[in-house]
Design a protein around this motif. Structure first.
Motif, PDB file in Angstrom:
ATOM      1  N   LEU A  83       0.863  -1.171   0.000  1.00 37.37           N
ATOM      2  CA  LEU A  83       0.000   0.000   0.000  1.00 37.37           C
ATOM      3  C   LEU A  83       0.904   1.226   0.000  1.00 37.37           C
ATOM      4  CD1 LEU A  83      -2.845   1.199   0.151  1.00 37.37           C
ATOM      5  CD2 LEU A  83      -2.675   1.054   2.654  1.00 37.37           C
ATOM      6  N   VAL A  84       0.758   2.045  -1.029  1.00 33.64           N
ATOM      7  CA  VAL A  84       1.593   3.230  -1.191  1.00 33.64           C
ATOM      8  C   VAL A  84       0.734   4.470  -0.997  1.00 33.64           C
ATOM      9  CG1 VAL A  84       3.021   4.536  -2.822  1.00 33.64           C
ATOM     10  CG2 VAL A  84       3.106   2.039  -2.810  1.00 33.64           C
ATOM     11  N   GLY A  85       1.195   5.358  -0.127  1.00 33.70           N
ATOM     12  CA  GLY A  85       0.551   6.659   0.029  1.00 33.70           C
ATOM     13  C   GLY A  85       1.313   7.670  -0.797  1.00 33.70           C
ATOM     14  N   TRP A  86       0.590   8.470  -1.573  1.00 30.26           N
ATOM     15  CA  TRP A  86       1.242   9.447  -2.441  1.00 30.26           C
ATOM     16  C   TRP A  86       0.592  10.816  -2.284  1.00 30.26           C
ATOM     17  CZ3 TRP A  86      -2.351  11.469  -5.706  1.00 30.26           C
ATOM     18  CH2 TRP A  86      -3.433  10.665  -6.062  1.00 30.26           C
ATOM     19  N   ILE A  87       1.361  11.829  -2.690  1.00 31.70           N
ATOM     20  CA  ILE A  87       0.902  13.213  -2.646  1.00 31.70           C
ATOM     21  C   ILE A  87       1.227  13.851  -3.992  1.00 31.70           C
ATOM     22  CG2 ILE A  87       1.250  15.475  -1.576  1.00 31.70           C
ATOM     23  CD1 ILE A  87       1.985  13.976   1.000  1.00 31.70           C
ATOM     24  N   ARG A  88       0.260  14.601  -4.513  1.00 33.55           N
ATOM     25  CA  ARG A  88       0.463  15.331  -5.773  1.00 33.55           C
ATOM     26  C   ARG A  88      -0.155  16.712  -5.580  1.00 33.55           C
ATOM     27  NH1 ARG A  88      -1.756  12.243 -10.246  1.00 33.55           N
ATOM     28  NH2 ARG A  88       0.339  11.641 -10.800  1.00 33.55           N
ATOM     29  N   GLY A  89       0.695  17.683  -5.290  1.00 31.11           N
ATOM     30  CA  GLY A  89       0.182  19.025  -5.038  1.00 31.11           C
ATOM     31  C   GLY A  89      -0.744  19.024  -3.831  1.00 31.11           C
ATOM     32  N   GLU A  90      -2.000  19.405  -4.022  1.00 38.72           N
ATOM     33  CA  GLU A  90      -2.993  19.449  -2.949  1.00 38.72           C
ATOM     34  C   GLU A  90      -3.711  18.116  -2.768  1.00 38.72           C
ATOM     35  OE1 GLU A  90      -4.154  22.393  -1.179  1.00 38.72           O
ATOM     36  OE2 GLU A  90      -2.346  23.362  -1.902  1.00 38.72           O
ATOM     37  N   MET A  91      -3.479  17.165  -3.666  1.00 37.41           N
ATOM     38  CA  MET A  91      -4.178  15.880  -3.622  1.00 37.41           C
ATOM     39  C   MET A  91      -3.295  14.810  -2.984  1.00 37.41           C
ATOM     40  SD  MET A  91      -5.984  15.886  -7.405  1.00 37.41           S
ATOM     41  CE  MET A  91      -4.730  14.802  -7.995  1.00 37.41           C
ATOM     42  N   ALA A  92      -3.978  13.781  -2.471  1.00 38.68           N
ATOM     43  CA  ALA A  92      -3.270  12.630  -1.910  1.00 38.68           C
ATOM     44  C   ALA A  92      -4.119  11.394  -2.160  1.00 38.68           C
ATOM     45  CB  ALA A  92      -3.023  12.835  -0.421  1.00 38.68           C
ATOM     46  N   GLY A  93      -3.482  10.241  -2.106  1.00 40.02           N
ATOM     47  CA  GLY A  93      -4.230   9.011  -2.326  1.00 40.02           C
ATOM     48  C   GLY A  93      -3.392   7.788  -2.057  1.00 40.02           C
ATOM     49  N   ASN A  94      -3.948   6.651  -2.461  1.00 35.04           N
ATOM     50  CA  ASN A  94      -3.302   5.362  -2.272  1.00 35.04           C
ATOM     51  C   ASN A  94      -3.194   4.620  -3.595  1.00 35.04           C
ATOM     52  OD1 ASN A  94      -4.987   4.665   0.857  1.00 35.04           O
ATOM     53  ND2 ASN A  94      -2.964   5.489   0.549  1.00 35.04           N
ATOM     54  N   THR A  95      -2.136   3.832  -3.701  1.00 36.60           N
ATOM     55  CA  THR A  95      -1.971   2.882  -4.796  1.00 36.60           C
ATOM     56  C   THR A  95      -1.718   1.525  -4.157  1.00 36.60           C
ATOM     57  OG1 THR A  95      -1.084   4.551  -6.291  1.00 36.60           O
ATOM     58  CG2 THR A  95      -0.571   2.261  -6.808  1.00 36.60           C
ATOM     59  N   LEU A  96      -2.462   0.531  -4.601  1.00 40.46           N
ATOM     60  CA  LEU A  96      -2.293  -0.843  -4.122  1.00 40.46           C
ATOM     61  C   LEU A  96      -1.557  -1.638  -5.182  1.00 40.46           C
ATOM     62  CD1 LEU A  96      -2.975  -3.185  -2.131  1.00 40.46           C
ATOM     63  CD2 LEU A  96      -5.071  -3.516  -3.480  1.00 40.46           C
ATOM     64  N   LEU A  97      -0.518  -2.339  -4.744  1.00 42.36           N
ATOM     65  CA  LEU A  97       0.240  -3.196  -5.647  1.00 42.36           C
ATOM     66  C   LEU A  97       0.237  -4.620  -5.118  1.00 42.36           C
ATOM     67  CD1 LEU A  97       1.993  -0.278  -5.314  1.00 42.36           C
ATOM     68  CD2 LEU A  97       3.070  -1.308  -7.282  1.00 42.36           C
ATOM     69  N   ARG A 103       7.446  -9.650  -9.357  1.00 50.08           N
ATOM     70  CA  ARG A 103       7.266  -8.318  -9.937  1.00 50.08           C
ATOM     71  C   ARG A 103       6.050  -7.658  -9.300  1.00 50.08           C
ATOM     72  NH1 ARG A 103       5.863  -6.379 -15.765  1.00 50.08           N
ATOM     73  NH2 ARG A 103       6.661  -4.272 -15.526  1.00 50.08           N
ATOM     74  N   TRP A 104       6.168  -6.359  -9.014  1.00 52.37           N
ATOM     75  CA  TRP A 104       5.068  -5.609  -8.426  1.00 52.37           C
ATOM     76  C   TRP A 104       4.187  -5.028  -9.532  1.00 52.37           C
ATOM     77  CZ3 TRP A 104       3.865  -5.957  -3.481  1.00 52.37           C
ATOM     78  CH2 TRP A 104       4.850  -6.381  -2.590  1.00 52.37           C
ATOM     79  N   ASN A 105       2.878  -5.237  -9.411  1.00 49.61           N
ATOM     80  CA  ASN A 105       1.916  -4.741 -10.382  1.00 49.61           C
ATOM     81  C   ASN A 105       0.844  -3.917  -9.675  1.00 49.61           C
ATOM     82  OD1 ASN A 105       2.806  -6.313 -12.840  1.00 49.61           O
ATOM     83  ND2 ASN A 105       2.496  -7.967 -11.370  1.00 49.61           N
ATOM     84  N   VAL A 106       0.422  -2.837 -10.303  1.00 50.85           N
ATOM     85  CA  VAL A 106      -0.619  -1.985  -9.732  1.00 50.85           C
ATOM     86  C   VAL A 106      -1.963  -2.694  -9.849  1.00 50.85           C
ATOM     87  CG1 VAL A 106      -1.852   0.209  -9.969  1.00 50.85           C
ATOM     88  CG2 VAL A 106       0.639   0.132 -10.248  1.00 50.85           C
ATOM     89  N   VAL A 107      -2.676  -2.763  -8.720  1.00 47.88           N
ATOM     90  CA  VAL A 107      -4.017  -3.346  -8.685  1.00 47.88           C
ATOM     91  C   VAL A 107      -5.054  -2.239  -8.833  1.00 47.88           C
ATOM     92  CG1 VAL A 107      -5.680  -4.635  -7.271  1.00 47.88           C
ATOM     93  CG2 VAL A 107      -3.264  -5.267  -7.238  1.00 47.88           C
ATOM     94  N   THR A 108      -4.910  -1.187  -8.036  1.00 48.27           N
ATOM     95  CA  THR A 108      -5.819  -0.048  -8.098  1.00 48.27           C
ATOM     96  C   THR A 108      -5.117   1.185  -7.546  1.00 48.27           C
ATOM     97  OG1 THR A 108      -8.067   0.725  -7.587  1.00 48.27           O
ATOM     98  CG2 THR A 108      -6.906  -0.439  -5.834  1.00 48.27           C
ATOM     99  N   SER A 109      -5.616   2.339  -7.935  1.00 49.46           N
ATOM    100  CA  SER A 109      -5.010   3.584  -7.491  1.00 49.46           C
ATOM    101  C   SER A 109      -6.047   4.687  -7.579  1.00 49.46           C
ATOM    102  CB  SER A 109      -3.814   3.921  -8.380  1.00 49.46           C
ATOM    103  OG  SER A 109      -3.140   5.068  -7.917  1.00 49.46           O
ATOM    104  N   GLY A 110      -6.010   5.611  -6.612  1.00 51.28           N
ATOM    105  CA  GLY A 110      -6.944   6.724  -6.667  1.00 51.28           C
ATOM    106  C   GLY A 110      -6.740   7.681  -5.520  1.00 51.28           C
ATOM    107  N   GLY A 111      -7.487   8.780  -5.575  1.00 50.77           N
ATOM    108  CA  GLY A 111      -7.422   9.778  -4.523  1.00 50.77           C
ATOM    109  C   GLY A 111      -8.114   9.302  -3.270  1.00 50.77           C
ATOM    110  N   GLY A 112      -7.659   9.791  -2.129  1.00 48.08           N
ATOM    111  CA  GLY A 112      -8.232   9.391  -0.848  1.00 48.08           C
ATOM    112  C   GLY A 112      -7.642   8.085  -0.356  1.00 48.08           C
ATOM    113  N   SER A 113      -8.137   7.651   0.786  1.00 43.49           N
ATOM    114  CA  SER A 113      -7.635   6.428   1.416  1.00 43.49           C
ATOM    115  C   SER A 113      -8.477   5.226   1.013  1.00 43.49           C
ATOM    116  CB  SER A 113      -7.671   6.593   2.937  1.00 43.49           C
ATOM    117  OG  SER A 113      -7.278   5.397   3.560  1.00 43.49           O
TER     118      SER A 113
END
Length: 143
Positions: A83-97, A103-113
């Motif tokens: 579970l990756v927490g990220w920040i982009r300017g004023e936005m933040a969210g999570n990416t699940l791998l 090999r690590w593959n992205v399952v889902t990603s989006g704003g918020g928790s």
């Protein structure tokens, strides 16, 4: 000359102190839903796995041409999931791998928790989802 340099240094110290004091006064008044957005990127422990996770998450996040580029704030791992927490300017969210064939593959990603429910809906076993959240945010159960 020496006197002017000291005055500039003191001015800088005072300005920094005012900025810190202001942030301490403002931050407690942030609504809990906005707390994720207020979090700033921090140094994330780097090991080979963590580095691969961060690289894959950033590749996914920054490949869409949205500016500014995302920065990694946190990484948690458990049982082949990350579970990756990220920040982009004023936005933040999570990416699940998910790790598949070393090999690590992205399952889902989006704003918020994503939270436990979002992780389970994305296919993470509930126990693993709870472990990820424990490692990502030790206070999630209190919220």
């Amino acid at each position: 000359m020496q006197r002017h340099r000291i005055q500039r240094q003191l001015t800088l110290v005072v300005l920094c102190g005012v900025a810190i004091a202001a942030s301490l006064l403002i931050e407690p008044w942030i609504h809990p839903d906005q707390a994720v957005m207020a979090r700033q990127p921090q140094a994330v422990a780097i090991n080979a796995d963590s580095k691969a996770i961060q690289q894959m998450a950033l590749k996914h996040l920054n490949s869409r041409g949205i500016k500014p580029n995302a920065a990694i704030a946190e990484v948690a791992q458990a049982n082949g999931y990350a579970l990756v927490g990220w920040i982009r300017g004023e936005m933040a969210g999570n990416t699940l791998l998910k790790r598949k064939r070393n090999r690590w593959n992205v399952v889902t990603s989006g704003g918020g928790s994503l939270g436990v429910q979002g992780l389970v809906e994305a296919g993470v076993p509930k126990q693993t989802a709870e472990q990820l959240m424990d490692r990502y945010d030790a206070n999630w159960r209190k919220q």
